[in-house]
Design an enzyme around this catalytic site. Structure first.
Site, short mmCIF file in Angstrom:
data_model
loop_
_atom_site.label_atom_id
_atom_site.label_comp_id
_atom_site.label_asym_id
_atom_site.label_seq_id
_atom_site.Cartn_x
_atom_site.Cartn_y
_atom_site.Cartn_z
N GLU A 103 0.45 -1.38 -0.20
CA GLU A 103 0.13 -0.12 -0.18
C GLU A 103 0.77 1.41 0.60
O GLU A 103 1.83 1.64 0.79
CB GLU A 103 -0.74 0.29 0.73
N CYS A 104 0.73 1.86 -1.26
CA CYS A 104 1.42 3.21 -1.18
C CYS A 104 2.87 3.45 -0.96
O CYS A 104 3.86 2.98 -1.89
CB CYS A 104 0.68 4.07 0.12
N GLY A 105 3.36 4.00 0.27
CA GLY A 105 4.74 3.54 0.35
C GLY A 105 5.33 2.17 0.01
O GLY A 105 6.85 1.55 -0.72
N SER A 111 -0.91 -0.44 -4.80
CA SER A 111 -2.34 0.42 -4.70
C SER A 111 -1.51 1.70 -3.79
O SER A 111 -0.90 1.53 -3.14
CB SER A 111 -3.13 0.29 -3.93
#
Length: 438
Positions: free
Chosen positions: A328-330, A428
């Site tokens: 997720e993200c990072g 994502s």
């Protein structure tokens, strides 16, 4: 039905006026007085709950009426069982939320206050004004969607005369004043681009929060605040989120720390085993894990170390040969081919996805997200709709893999950051909060 302890919502007219300082100080001051205090945070904040936990000695959880259904909200509220008092920190201004209805509301702190019957304590930055602060408080109290206003805490008071002028006008308008806090720049917590520096990175979090507790103890009427707390019964025990696997290797260190507490609690309650490991310490995920989950965080600040973490990278790639990996993200950026930091240095990442991201070209991506999965991800089938939140400054330079989802913002507008899917690996930019209700 279940009974919650009485509570208060600490809110303000806007961000940056002292809500977090006041919340942390009250949590510690009440704890030091012998009370068991349950903290909550309104909305999709990744950082404040860790500070709450350090102050209260009790895990803090997000409450989010935009992304969570009634069952999940009630389950999370049930974490207050056994506490003497609830302190819930608001987000942004009291009435700020999305313009569109989510699962249970628009995401405002006022909705949380009304839902649980917790009166609001409004933190007012009175620097640069005097009697006008009372007009602000009165307007908030008489908004058509107003929860009960318990009173106000005056922040950044210039001196005794200034305090008297504000207090007299508050008294004339019938608004209780629980505290008048003088200006104290030495008590401000360090920040970076996503908010406060993480609690685990603070050089001496125990000392800093101890000082905030003493500050509130010296300047606030704690007995009056506790007497003002109220609450109503919750609907029932609620429903926790299901774990995406039985044995979950979870990256956990300064680069991977943005895990929503309610998700981890739900996974634990369902019997899942959480196996933490640190990529920054060059640790590989447990080879017996069924799933590797890389949360968000600050990989851009540690990109060089991550690029050199060969044991982590090799262990992750071995896992991905046969079993799922999600970021997720990072964590999503670390699954890509490369991350370009703010100085323009290109750091090779794990290469499990083709994603290339850059912090040299900073652009804010912020807001709630609905994601309709076009590919399966761990714990979720294709066709499922998820609710989440996105907050980052990175720019995608290359995204060659199949999209993970069709993503829209809170108003239904398409978002170009669709996530990626390649074999056993998915990622994502949105942080999952909850699955859409059936």
């Amino acid at each position: 039905m279940g009974t919650n302890p009485p509570g208060l919502v600490i809110s303000a007219p806007a961000s940056g006026l002292g809500k977090t300082t006041v919340t942390l100080g009250l949590l510690r001051a009440f704890r030091d007085s012998g009370l068991t205090v349950q903290p909550f945070k309104n909305g999709p904040d990744y950082i404040d709950p860790a500070f709450h936990r350090a102050a209260a000695g009790r895990p803090s959880f997000n409450l989010d009426v935009w992304a969570m259904d009634d069952g999940l909200i009630d389950a999370i509220a049930g974490q207050a069982a056994g506490a003497d008092l609830v302190i819930s920190e608001g987000s942004m201004g009291l009435y700020d939320g999305t313009t569109s209805q989510g699962v249970s509301g628009r995401g405002s702190s006022a909705e949380i206050a009304r839902r649980f019957g917790w009166p609001v304590v409004l933190v007012l930055d009175v620097s640069g004004q005097a009697q006008s602060a009372a007009a602000t408080a009165l307007g908030f109290a008489h908004h058509p969607d107003a929860p009960d206003l318990a009173g106000v805490i005056l922040n950044r008071v210039a001196g005794a005369r200034h305090e008297m002028m504000v207090r007299e006008e508050m008294a004339r308008l019938g608004i209780p004043v629980f505290a008048a806090l003088p200006r104290r720049s030495d008590l401000e917590l360090p920040e970076r681009h996503l908010g406060l520096v993480q609690a685990e990175e603070h050089p001496d979090i125990t000392e800093a929060i101890g000082q905030l507790g003493a500050f509130l103890r010296d300047h606030a009427d704690l007995d009056a605040l506790r007497d003002a707390a109220r609450g109503i019964e919750r609907n029932g025990p609620g429903v926790w989120p299901k774990p995406p696997a039985q044995r979950i290797a979870l990256a956990r260190d300064a680069a991977f720390s943005f895990s929503y507490p309610h998700l981890l609690e739900g996974w634990h309650r369902a019997g899942a085993e959480i196996l933490p490991f640190s990529p920054l310490a060059n640790q590989a995920p447990d080879p017996s894990a069924d799933l590797v989950w890389l949360p968000g965080g600050y990989p851009e600040l540690h990109a060089g170390r991550i690029a050199q973490a060969s044991t982590f990278r090799e262990g992750l790639c071995r896992h991905a040969e046969t079993k799922p990996v999600h970021g997720e993200c990072g964590g999503y950026m670390v699954l890509g081919r490369a991350l370009i930091d703010a100085d323009g240095t290109r750091h090779p990442m794990t290469g499990l996805l083709g994603l290339v991201t850059s912090y040299q070209r900073r652009r804010l991506h912020l807001g709630y997200r609905r994601a309709h999965l076009t590919a399966a991800m761990p714990g979720q089938d294709a066709g499922t709709t998820l609710y989440g939140h996105e907050f980052h400054y990175s720019t995608i330079l290359d995204q060659p893999d199949a999209p993970l989802a069709r993503v829209t913002d809170a108003s239904g507008n398409p978002v170009p950051e669709t996530g990626s899917s390649r074999g056993t690996v998915t990622g994502s930019f949105f942080h999952l909060i909850a699955e859409a209700p059936a």
